[in-house]
Design an enzyme around this catalytic site. Structure first.
Site, PDB file in Angstrom:
ATOM      1  N   HIS A  87       0.598  -1.280  -0.005  1.00 17.07           N
ATOM      2  CA  HIS A  87      -0.063   0.104   0.122  1.00 17.07           C
ATOM      3  C   HIS A  87       0.855   1.191  -0.012  1.00 17.07           C
ATOM      4  O   HIS A  87       1.979   1.136   0.571  1.00 17.07           O
ATOM      5  CB  HIS A  87      -0.920  -0.239   1.134  1.00 17.07           C
ATOM      6  CG  HIS A  87      -1.983  -0.818   0.762  1.00 17.07           C
ATOM      7  ND1 HIS A  87      -3.275  -0.746   1.811  1.00 17.07           N
ATOM      8  CD2 HIS A  87      -2.229  -1.994   0.166  1.00 17.07           C
ATOM      9  CE1 HIS A  87      -4.114  -1.911   1.320  1.00 17.07           C
ATOM     10  NE2 HIS A  87      -3.677  -2.671   0.364  1.00 17.07           N
ATOM     11  N   CYS A 124      -9.551   6.099   0.272  1.00 17.34           N
ATOM     12  CA  CYS A 124      -9.150   7.627  -0.015  1.00 17.34           C
ATOM     13  C   CYS A 124      -7.592   7.710   0.309  1.00 17.34           C
ATOM     14  O   CYS A 124      -7.245   7.330   1.305  1.00 17.34           O
ATOM     15  CB  CYS A 124      -9.918   8.495   0.815  1.00 17.34           C
ATOM     16  SG  CYS A 124      -9.132  10.146   0.668  1.00 17.34           S
TER      17      CYS A 124
END
Lengths: 311, 311
Positions: free
Chosen positions: B220, B251
């Site tokens: 990530h 988001c």
């Protein structure tokens, strides 16, 4: 603000990296509105306070070309209270060097191009002619006891010429070293480099006799590649990395973005790798959040966004 | 849209990488508003058309937990016209596997945790109890001739527990392999990993007898580290990388962001390194731009932004 990366070293990487912070010069020169000199001075002081020991402060170009940095004469003396911090300034020509010397600057930088197209667009002359312009500047700076950094733009790709041959970059670098530059900063101005290309260029420079300790890398994050290219550079022995606090420098959401590597994203990786930088990540993020407030828009740095978010 | 990276190979990297595209499942499951099934189906078809040969299609969890993917029964049959494309689906338990088998799924995935805190938060049980829940699912899936992927969340850091010991991750991985998983996906769920940590975990897994060919990495970009971690993983022999088209998934500007690695940023690097993926970057970007229009907000992928910007 307590989350920090776990430290796990990787083999073959340097113990320490010097971050050459370019935010106040390379970052702010692209701002649409003029930043007050007092804000710039506080920015540099805060960056130094966060542990950055090299902060490129301003540029002695003609105010017509970079109005954002027209206050160099006023700004530079406001930074005199920063002992131990290197404060290089950009000088494009003899006149710029005169101004820098008059203010007592100890380090200057010239801004060369690896490609004819960008030399023409940015300097309005050929690569040869631009190097001829820099040569007396560099020689006189060295004679005055100054350190001289040579930026080389478009080291990987060029928007007009496409891929830039490694040999072409090496040749410009050799000439900058010959005229007295003690450090070269290899710029991926349009952000197209990938790790194999980085390794190939660094290998060619080493083969050409340019010591790796005199090379800095300057990556842009236009395609999200800046940090992986940095990792590749560290694996090739590079110990100086350019970065811009908060990712300052142009709009990161436009194709024309300069998109500088954010110092915070770099420090996160280096902290995680156990590579010393002297930088306090929390204080640096506070500085970038403060600067973003001054500029009226959020930082594009992912680390700044993640650690400054109020939930 | 013509700019593409120059190809310069780097030593020690694989010839080919399989991208495990997670956008339709991992990306869309976090969307605030429900995406119509027809849009999801077109998304998967477009991704396959861009050359992605593994697209995680949906999840057979209870609709109460992930309402975004409640249409799995309707969606999956709409993907039958995609020969040669692997379409794994997430199954949390026996009931999920029943549903997947009834629709003819050929690959399933279970979603384990390396930490007790996240097992409790996400699965409402201990690590042991969650593995005990997955075991009969995996065994029955293997008996039915299915491939089984085991996701392992929080492999590097955990928001409650901090740094996650490598040995703890290895133990969960060993148990997933023992129950029949033929692939493990190591998730850096909160994005805190750095390259040395990646190397240490992969080294420990290899030492524990888990073949590197059965390991995928799932990074990530919360702190901007996903691509440099991917480079480190490739240098350790990894040949399967999870990514999400356009960086879909939560988001990217909130601390709680899932912030998946954008497939486009990954493909840019792999193209530049001369590593084959079968993906057409231009068609992939067109797909992410189209999906961003459906969702009403721009993609956080830097490569998508750079190459889709109209100047």
């Amino acid at each position: 603000m307590t989350a920090l990366p776990m430290t796990v070293r990787a083999p073959g990487l340097p113990e320490r990296v010097r971050i050459h912070e370019v935010g106040p010069r390379d970052g702010l020169q692209n701002e649409a509105s003029v930043v007050p000199t007092e804000v710039k001075a506080e920015f540099v002081h805060r960056l130094a306070g966060a542990g950055l020991d090299t902060v490129e402060a301003t540029s002695f170009v003609h105010p017509r070309w970079v109005p954002q940095l027209a206050d160099a004469e006023k700004l530079y003396p406001m930074l005199s209270g920063l002992p131990g911090v290197r404060l290089p300034v950009l000088v494009p020509n003899d006149r710029g060097l005169d101004r820098a010397l008059a203010l007592g600057a100890r380090e200057v930088a010239v801004f060369a191009s690896a490609t004819e197209s960008f030399a023409r667009a940015n300097l309005n002359r050929t690569v040869d002619a631009s190097l001829a312009m820099f040569e007396p500047v560099a020689i006189r700076a060295v004679e005055s006891g100054l350190r001289v950094r040579g930026y080389v733009s478009m080291c990987f790709g060029d928007p007009w010429e496409g891929a830039v041959p490694v040999g072409q970059v090496v040749e410009v670098c050799r000439r900058l070293v010959a005229m007295g530059c003690d450090e070269l900063s290899l710029g991926d101005t349009i952000g197209v480099a990938t790790p194999g290309h980085v390794g190939a260029l660094l290998g060619a420079l080493t083969e050409a006799g340019v010591p790796v300790s005199s090379i800095a890398v300057h990556f842009h994050d236009t395609y999200g590649q800046a940090l992986s290219n940095t990792l590749a550079a560290l694996q090739h022995g590079i110990t100086t990395v350019d970065a811009s606090a908060g990712g300052l420098g142009g709009c990161p959401y436009a194709k024309s973005a300069t998109g500088n590597l954010a110092t915070e994203d770099l420090v996160w990786m280096l902290d995680g790798l156990g590579i010393q930088t002297g930088v306090d990540l929390g204080r640096l993020i506070d500085t970038s959040v403060w600067m973003a407030d001054q500029l009226g828009r959020p930082s594009p740095s992912r680390t700044v966004r993640a650690l400054s978010h109020k939930e």
